[in-house]
Design a protein around this motif. Structure first.
Motif, mmCIF file in Angstrom:
data_model
loop_
_atom_site.group_PDB
_atom_site.id
_atom_site.type_symbol
_atom_site.label_atom_id
_atom_site.label_comp_id
_atom_site.label_asym_id
_atom_site.label_seq_id
_atom_site.Cartn_x
_atom_site.Cartn_y
_atom_site.Cartn_z
ATOM 1 N N ARG A 74 80.999 27.801 63.410
ATOM 2 C CA ARG A 74 82.412 27.484 63.472
ATOM 3 C C ARG A 74 82.755 26.451 62.407
ATOM 4 O O ARG A 74 82.143 25.396 62.321
ATOM 5 C CB ARG A 74 82.770 26.932 64.841
ATOM 6 N N ILE A 75 83.735 26.780 61.618
ATOM 7 C CA ILE A 75 84.174 25.868 60.574
ATOM 8 C C ILE A 75 85.573 25.377 60.943
ATOM 9 O O ILE A 75 86.474 26.178 61.155
ATOM 10 C CB ILE A 75 84.215 26.586 59.212
ATOM 11 N N VAL A 126 81.977 21.242 58.680
ATOM 12 C CA VAL A 126 81.036 22.352 58.701
ATOM 13 C C VAL A 126 79.803 21.953 59.501
ATOM 14 O O VAL A 126 79.210 20.914 59.241
ATOM 15 C CB VAL A 126 80.626 22.723 57.249
ATOM 16 N N PRO A 127 79.433 22.766 60.480
ATOM 17 C CA PRO A 127 78.248 22.420 61.269
ATOM 18 C C PRO A 127 76.964 22.638 60.473
ATOM 19 O O PRO A 127 76.877 23.530 59.636
ATOM 20 C CB PRO A 127 78.323 23.397 62.446
ATOM 21 N N TYR A 128 76.004 21.787 60.721
ATOM 22 C CA TYR A 128 74.704 22.001 60.106
ATOM 23 C C TYR A 128 73.645 21.752 61.154
ATOM 24 O O TYR A 128 73.893 21.100 62.176
ATOM 25 C CB TYR A 128 74.501 21.100 58.880
ATOM 26 N N VAL A 137 68.090 18.815 64.840
ATOM 27 C CA VAL A 137 69.162 17.888 64.522
ATOM 28 C C VAL A 137 70.402 18.706 64.193
ATOM 29 O O VAL A 137 70.349 19.628 63.395
ATOM 30 C CB VAL A 137 68.793 17.009 63.300
ATOM 31 N N GLU A 138 71.476 18.366 64.858
ATOM 32 C CA GLU A 138 72.705 19.094 64.564
ATOM 33 C C GLU A 138 73.829 18.111 64.346
ATOM 34 O O GLU A 138 73.823 17.014 64.876
ATOM 35 C CB GLU A 138 73.058 20.040 65.712
ATOM 36 N N GLY A 139 74.764 18.529 63.582
ATOM 37 C CA GLY A 139 75.893 17.651 63.324
ATOM 38 C C GLY A 139 76.961 18.393 62.577
ATOM 39 O O GLY A 139 76.901 19.610 62.402
ATOM 40 N N SER A 169 76.573 23.943 53.593
ATOM 41 C CA SER A 169 76.063 23.334 54.810
ATOM 42 C C SER A 169 74.547 23.257 54.804
ATOM 43 O O SER A 169 73.872 23.854 55.609
ATOM 44 C CB SER A 169 76.544 24.111 56.026
ATOM 45 N N VAL A 170 74.021 22.534 53.855
ATOM 46 C CA VAL A 170 72.590 22.261 53.830
ATOM 47 C C VAL A 170 72.400 20.844 54.355
ATOM 48 O O VAL A 170 73.325 20.049 54.319
ATOM 49 C CB VAL A 170 72.022 22.392 52.398
#
Ligand SMILES: [Zn+2]
Length: 118
Positions: free
Chosen positions: A5-6, A30-32, A42-44, A94-95
């Motif tokens: 989801r952006i 932007v989710p990564y 790790v997500e953010g 999104s790296v």
């Protein structure tokens, strides 16, 4: 494959590009996600500004910049074409931040090298 989801962040003022301090075209969150050295996921979310000046060499950004030139703002509607271009662009950016830092250093070195040749 899960859909990422952006979020497009809209405000009264256009976003400021963190790189050149000019007005950006778009601010997106932007989710990564990746797995760190301890094996912990790790997500953010990363706020990313699309900038007509800085992103001309960014993969897929040119098409998105062109879209803005043609349509003006996102207010014109989240057309399918726009969402597709946005997703393609976001896929590239999104790296993980650490890798991104390295990538930007490499790009910087590449730019300097190119400038030195011309
Ligand atoms: Zn910029």
């Amino acid at each position: 494959m899960t859909e990422r989801r952006i979020d497009i962040v809209s405000g009264q003022e256009p976003p400021t590009c963190p790189r050149c301090r000019q007005e950006g075209l778009l601010l997106a969150r932007v989710p990564y996600g990746w797995t760190n050295e301890g094996g912990v996921a790790v997500e953010g979310r990363n706020g990313v500004v699309l900038c007509a000046a800085c992103d001309t060499d960014t993969p897929y950004a040119a098409q998105l910049i062109t879209w803005f030139h043609v349509h003006g703002t996102v207010e014109a509607g989240h057309s399918e074409e726009f969402l597709r271009l946005l997703a393609e662009w976001a896929e590239q950016i999104s790296v993980p931040p650490l890798d991104r830092q390295r990538l930007e250093t490499e790009i910087e070195q590449w730019r300097r090298g190119r400038a030195a040749r011309t």
